[in-house]
Design a protein around this motif. Sequence first.
Motif, PDB file in Angstrom:
ATOM      1  N   LEU A 189      30.820  57.187  42.488  1.00  0.00           N
ATOM      2  CA  LEU A 189      32.118  57.304  41.865  1.00  0.00           C
ATOM      3  C   LEU A 189      31.948  56.049  40.764  1.00  0.00           C
ATOM      4  O   LEU A 189      31.398  55.028  40.810  1.00  0.00           O
ATOM      5  N   HIS A 190      32.475  56.547  39.657  1.00  0.00           N
ATOM      6  CA  HIS A 190      32.634  55.569  38.316  1.00  0.00           C
ATOM      7  C   HIS A 190      34.247  54.843  38.251  1.00  0.00           C
ATOM      8  O   HIS A 190      35.134  55.764  38.644  1.00  0.00           O
ATOM      9  N   PRO A 191      34.610  53.912  38.223  1.00  0.00           N
ATOM     10  CA  PRO A 191      35.616  53.151  38.297  1.00  0.00           C
ATOM     11  C   PRO A 191      36.714  53.986  37.141  1.00  0.00           C
ATOM     12  O   PRO A 191      36.218  54.160  36.138  1.00  0.00           O
ATOM     13  N   LYS A 192      38.095  54.191  37.579  1.00  0.00           N
ATOM     14  CA  LYS A 192      39.011  54.637  36.716  1.00  0.00           C
ATOM     15  C   LYS A 192      39.371  53.500  35.890  1.00  0.00           C
ATOM     16  O   LYS A 192      39.931  53.614  34.623  1.00  0.00           O
ATOM     17  N   GLU A 193      39.458  52.298  36.153  1.00  0.00           N
ATOM     18  CA  GLU A 193      39.962  51.264  35.716  1.00  0.00           C
ATOM     19  C   GLU A 193      38.753  50.210  35.164  1.00  0.00           C
ATOM     20  O   GLU A 193      37.567  50.666  35.424  1.00  0.00           O
ATOM     21  N   ASN A 194      39.191  48.946  34.822  1.00  0.00           N
ATOM     22  CA  ASN A 194      37.862  48.030  34.227  1.00  0.00           C
ATOM     23  C   ASN A 194      37.505  47.095  35.556  1.00  0.00           C
ATOM     24  O   ASN A 194      37.094  46.200  35.300  1.00  0.00           O
ATOM     25  N   TYR A 195      37.913  47.639  36.873  1.00  0.00           N
ATOM     26  CA  TYR A 195      37.366  46.800  38.123  1.00  0.00           C
ATOM     27  C   TYR A 195      37.567  47.992  39.107  1.00  0.00           C
ATOM     28  O   TYR A 195      37.747  48.969  39.033  1.00  0.00           O
ATOM     29  N   LEU A 196      36.748  47.508  39.964  1.00  0.00           N
ATOM     30  CA  LEU A 196      36.390  48.337  41.283  1.00  0.00           C
ATOM     31  C   LEU A 196      36.135  47.332  42.194  1.00  0.00           C
ATOM     32  O   LEU A 196      35.290  46.426  42.361  1.00  0.00           O
ATOM     33  N   ALA A 197      37.080  47.205  43.446  1.00  0.00           N
ATOM     34  CA  ALA A 197      37.010  46.746  44.824  1.00  0.00           C
ATOM     35  C   ALA A 197      36.569  47.628  45.690  1.00  0.00           C
ATOM     36  O   ALA A 197      37.029  48.805  45.943  1.00  0.00           O
ATOM     37  N   VAL A 198      35.589  46.881  46.904  1.00  0.00           N
ATOM     38  CA  VAL A 198      35.114  47.843  47.906  1.00  0.00           C
ATOM     39  C   VAL A 198      35.346  46.938  49.048  1.00  0.00           C
ATOM     40  O   VAL A 198      34.762  45.778  48.921  1.00  0.00           O
ATOM     41  N   THR A 199      35.709  47.524  50.335  1.00  0.00           N
ATOM     42  CA  THR A 199      35.782  46.641  51.671  1.00  0.00           C
ATOM     43  C   THR A 199      34.933  47.438  52.522  1.00  0.00           C
ATOM     44  O   THR A 199      33.797  47.733  52.221  1.00  0.00           O
ATOM     45  N   ASN A 200      35.675  48.082  53.634  1.00  0.00           N
ATOM     46  CA  ASN A 200      34.678  49.038  54.610  1.00  0.00           C
ATOM     47  C   ASN A 200      35.511  50.136  54.751  1.00  0.00           C
ATOM     48  O   ASN A 200      35.593  50.494  55.988  1.00  0.00           O
ATOM     49  N   HIS A 201      36.009  50.796  53.844  1.00  0.00           N
ATOM     50  CA  HIS A 201      36.394  52.298  53.940  1.00  0.00           C
ATOM     51  C   HIS A 201      36.036  53.080  52.608  1.00  0.00           C
ATOM     52  O   HIS A 201      35.865  52.446  51.629  1.00  0.00           O
ATOM     53  N   PHE A 202      35.790  54.243  52.916  1.00  0.00           N
ATOM     54  CA  PHE A 202      35.416  54.972  51.731  1.00  0.00           C
ATOM     55  C   PHE A 202      36.734  55.032  50.553  1.00  0.00           C
ATOM     56  O   PHE A 202      37.838  55.336  51.050  1.00  0.00           O
ATOM     57  N   LEU A 203      36.254  55.182  49.306  1.00  0.00           N
ATOM     58  CA  LEU A 203      37.203  55.341  48.450  1.00  0.00           C
ATOM     59  C   LEU A 203      37.386  56.816  47.939  1.00  0.00           C
ATOM     60  O   LEU A 203      38.136  57.197  47.449  1.00  0.00           O
ATOM     61  N   ASP A 204      36.382  57.606  48.168  1.00  0.00           N
ATOM     62  CA  ASP A 204      36.148  58.986  47.774  1.00  0.00           C
ATOM     63  C   ASP A 204      36.649  59.669  49.094  1.00  0.00           C
ATOM     64  O   ASP A 204      36.086  59.657  50.268  1.00  0.00           O
ATOM     65  N   SER A 205      37.998  60.325  49.076  1.00  0.00           N
ATOM     66  CA  SER A 205      38.515  60.902  50.499  1.00  0.00           C
ATOM     67  C   SER A 205      37.569  62.047  50.935  1.00  0.00           C
ATOM     68  O   SER A 205      37.518  62.382  52.003  1.00  0.00           O
ATOM     69  N   SER A 206      36.659  62.748  50.090  1.00  0.00           N
ATOM     70  CA  SER A 206      35.885  63.808  50.507  1.00  0.00           C
ATOM     71  C   SER A 206      34.545  63.211  51.654  1.00  0.00           C
ATOM     72  O   SER A 206      34.211  63.988  52.233  1.00  0.00           O
ATOM     73  N   MET A 207      34.617  61.798  51.605  1.00  0.00           N
ATOM     74  CA  MET A 207      33.506  61.353  52.346  1.00  0.00           C
ATOM     75  C   MET A 207      34.100  60.884  53.915  1.00  0.00           C
ATOM     76  O   MET A 207      33.490  60.272  54.650  1.00  0.00           O
ATOM     77  N   LEU A 208      35.470  61.134  54.208  1.00  0.00           N
ATOM     78  CA  LEU A 208      36.006  60.841  55.368  1.00  0.00           C
ATOM     79  C   LEU A 208      35.523  61.478  56.378  1.00  0.00           C
ATOM     80  O   LEU A 208      35.041  62.743  56.328  1.00  0.00           O
TER      81      LEU A 208
ATOM     82  N   VAL B 130      30.085  43.011  60.866  1.00  0.00           N
ATOM     83  CA  VAL B 130      29.899  43.505  59.594  1.00  0.00           C
ATOM     84  C   VAL B 130      31.241  43.712  59.115  1.00  0.00           C
ATOM     85  O   VAL B 130      32.226  44.228  59.773  1.00  0.00           O
ATOM     86  N   GLY B 131      31.750  43.295  57.784  1.00  0.00           N
ATOM     87  CA  GLY B 131      32.940  43.364  57.230  1.00  0.00           C
ATOM     88  C   GLY B 131      32.856  42.767  55.935  1.00  0.00           C
ATOM     89  O   GLY B 131      33.728  41.861  55.786  1.00  0.00           O
ATOM     90  N   CYS B 132      32.134  43.314  54.928  1.00  0.00           N
ATOM     91  CA  CYS B 132      31.856  42.849  53.756  1.00  0.00           C
ATOM     92  C   CYS B 132      33.037  43.197  52.592  1.00  0.00           C
ATOM     93  O   CYS B 132      33.550  44.139  52.707  1.00  0.00           O
ATOM     94  N   THR B 133      32.993  42.281  51.405  1.00  0.00           N
ATOM     95  CA  THR B 133      33.931  42.446  50.313  1.00  0.00           C
ATOM     96  C   THR B 133      33.011  42.543  49.173  1.00  0.00           C
ATOM     97  O   THR B 133      32.027  41.396  48.909  1.00  0.00           O
ATOM     98  N   SER B 134      33.317  43.513  48.093  1.00  0.00           N
ATOM     99  CA  SER B 134      32.517  43.311  46.807  1.00  0.00           C
ATOM    100  C   SER B 134      33.690  43.629  45.615  1.00  0.00           C
ATOM    101  O   SER B 134      34.464  44.689  46.181  1.00  0.00           O
ATOM    102  N   PHE B 135      33.232  43.241  44.702  1.00  0.00           N
ATOM    103  CA  PHE B 135      34.085  43.926  43.428  1.00  0.00           C
ATOM    104  C   PHE B 135      33.218  43.757  42.110  1.00  0.00           C
ATOM    105  O   PHE B 135      32.548  42.854  41.998  1.00  0.00           O
ATOM    106  N   GLY B 136      33.708  44.588  41.107  1.00  0.00           N
ATOM    107  CA  GLY B 136      33.154  44.363  39.732  1.00  0.00           C
ATOM    108  C   GLY B 136      34.232  44.395  38.933  1.00  0.00           C
ATOM    109  O   GLY B 136      35.375  44.996  39.024  1.00  0.00           O
ATOM    110  N   LEU B 137      34.020  43.759  37.655  1.00  0.00           N
ATOM    111  CA  LEU B 137      34.793  43.403  36.645  1.00  0.00           C
ATOM    112  C   LEU B 137      34.415  43.607  35.459  1.00  0.00           C
ATOM    113  O   LEU B 137      32.965  43.303  35.124  1.00  0.00           O
ATOM    114  N   THR B 138      34.791  44.171  34.394  1.00  0.00           N
ATOM    115  CA  THR B 138      34.542  44.199  32.923  1.00  0.00           C
ATOM    116  C   THR B 138      35.544  44.521  32.190  1.00  0.00           C
ATOM    117  O   THR B 138      36.807  44.554  32.324  1.00  0.00           O
TER     118      THR B 138
END
Length: 558
Positions: A318-337, A176-184
């Motif tokens: 998590l709502h994106p701070k920018e108009n894009y959001l990229a995700v791989t295989n680590h948490f973006l919210d540090s509180s989830m570590l 497993v090692g997926c990549t996802s991203f959203g753009l708007t």
Amino acid sequence: MRKRTKLLLAFVVVLTVFFIYLFTVTKMEEPEHIRLSDQNLPVLQLSDSLSVCGDSWMKLNEYGLWELFVQGDPYTMGFKNGQLSKNLVQYQEEAFVAQLDKLVPSRFYLQFLRVFLGWFNRDLLNYIPKEYQLEVAGISKSASDEFNFIAPPFQRIMSYHGAHDMGHALQSMCLVGCTSFGLTNDYSADSSVLIGRNFDFYAGDQFSENKIIAFMKPDDGYPFMSVTWGGMIGVVSGMNLEGLTITLNAEPTGIPTSSKTPVSILARKILQYASTIDEAYAIAQQYETFVSESFLIGSGKENQFALIEKTPDKIALLHPKENYLAVTNHFLDSSMLLNGADSLSHFVNASHYRLNRVEELIDSTGKFSVQQVADLLRDRKGTKGANIGLGNEKAINQLIAHHGIIFKPEEKKVWISAAPFQLGAFVAYDLNEIFADPQAYRSKNLYLSDDVIAADAMLQNEEYTNFLKYKAELLKIQKGIKEERDFPKEELDAFIPLNEAFYYPYQVVGNYYFEKGEFALAKIHFEKALQLEIPQESEYEELSKLSKESNELMLKEK
């Protein structure tokens, strides 16, 4: 002697009781349902590519993608699904078990694994909604008897739904090692939401050969589509008729002690019953999972996307701070570590490196068309366009993906990659049109022929030919090392140039020379590997150790 006999008898009795107990607690009972039979819902083969079962059907398109439409109550949906895709259900299980045999070649350990998984999944049904148990029960009527030594069909098919979750514990095998991203907005050509993702779940090349594009119309909830395979009712990538999308990314997780809700089942629940991001989050809060996962949610209604990060103990939206959001295989919210386990050292691991590459390409591209989303998903380079070798876990396109997928949720359109990996054509579908009159598509193209994205040019060039040769030679050499065979130096020297920017062929050849006691040659190859991009710190440390040992043993010989 009599005392010894009594002790032996007592031991046998205890052992027998233990195995009876183990069988009892690990056995999964099918939920009660009105039984159907082949006679109730026969499959009619109307052409070489089209099969019909009642009001449901399945056909094969010219791109090699299976297209399935199923509707009804849970058990009937599962039964029709199984009848229509019977060959694929059985093929998929054969491919999965064959890959398991490669990973766990010992029959003893395979049996141990079977018992362990039975024990691990003993409470699984307590965490799976009844409707999905019924659907699996329906599909299981089409499972092969060949693997009954593992477990009865219902129990096997149900347990396979946790395979993605169990893959978390096997990330060193690159399952497993997926990549996802959203753009708007200013990152999207028409300002509407675009979502792209690679589903890098690898269980052997055979596993991804028969992709099913399933269009499901359950009696309850929203109609939806998902990319799946034979026997799978969970969701890893999908969109519903409300324009809500969901994709999964594995995250760092602790060692689970028992199963809870498989993440693909939770994703299915969200896709079937949520129409907004808040509704998706509310459903995610209701279920316990036994591994950590990120769910990228897109909403056509809201022209937004957000990320649900979930561990067995915590959840965050998590709502994106920018108009894009990229995700791989680590948490973006540090509180989830997890106890700092995901913190970065000086070594940039595959997940962080890949995220950097995605963000680099997003920033340099600007406004994305659907074609440009596909281009990003197919990117094989490292940061700043570096050549890091084909199949590198640090690349967005690792050439192992089950599928790549693109969503345009506001228009209810989706593009799915045909084989191989993300390199085949991205085939387009319109959910509004399909669900408006699904029976009409028995006799006409289901996909949008004018919107198909052409296959990657790589398939026609020498780079891909060499990659296929590299894979074949790699398997041959790895098998030869296990069997302690000898390889001519010329053959090994010819192997490396097939993928010379990748560290791994140097490591494999170095291992061969190390095992043969040719430590000078081993050191040369280990040192060369260390100069290239290595995905994980543990691999770098192992190579450094082998290089040092080779040097020490080489000096001893002098």
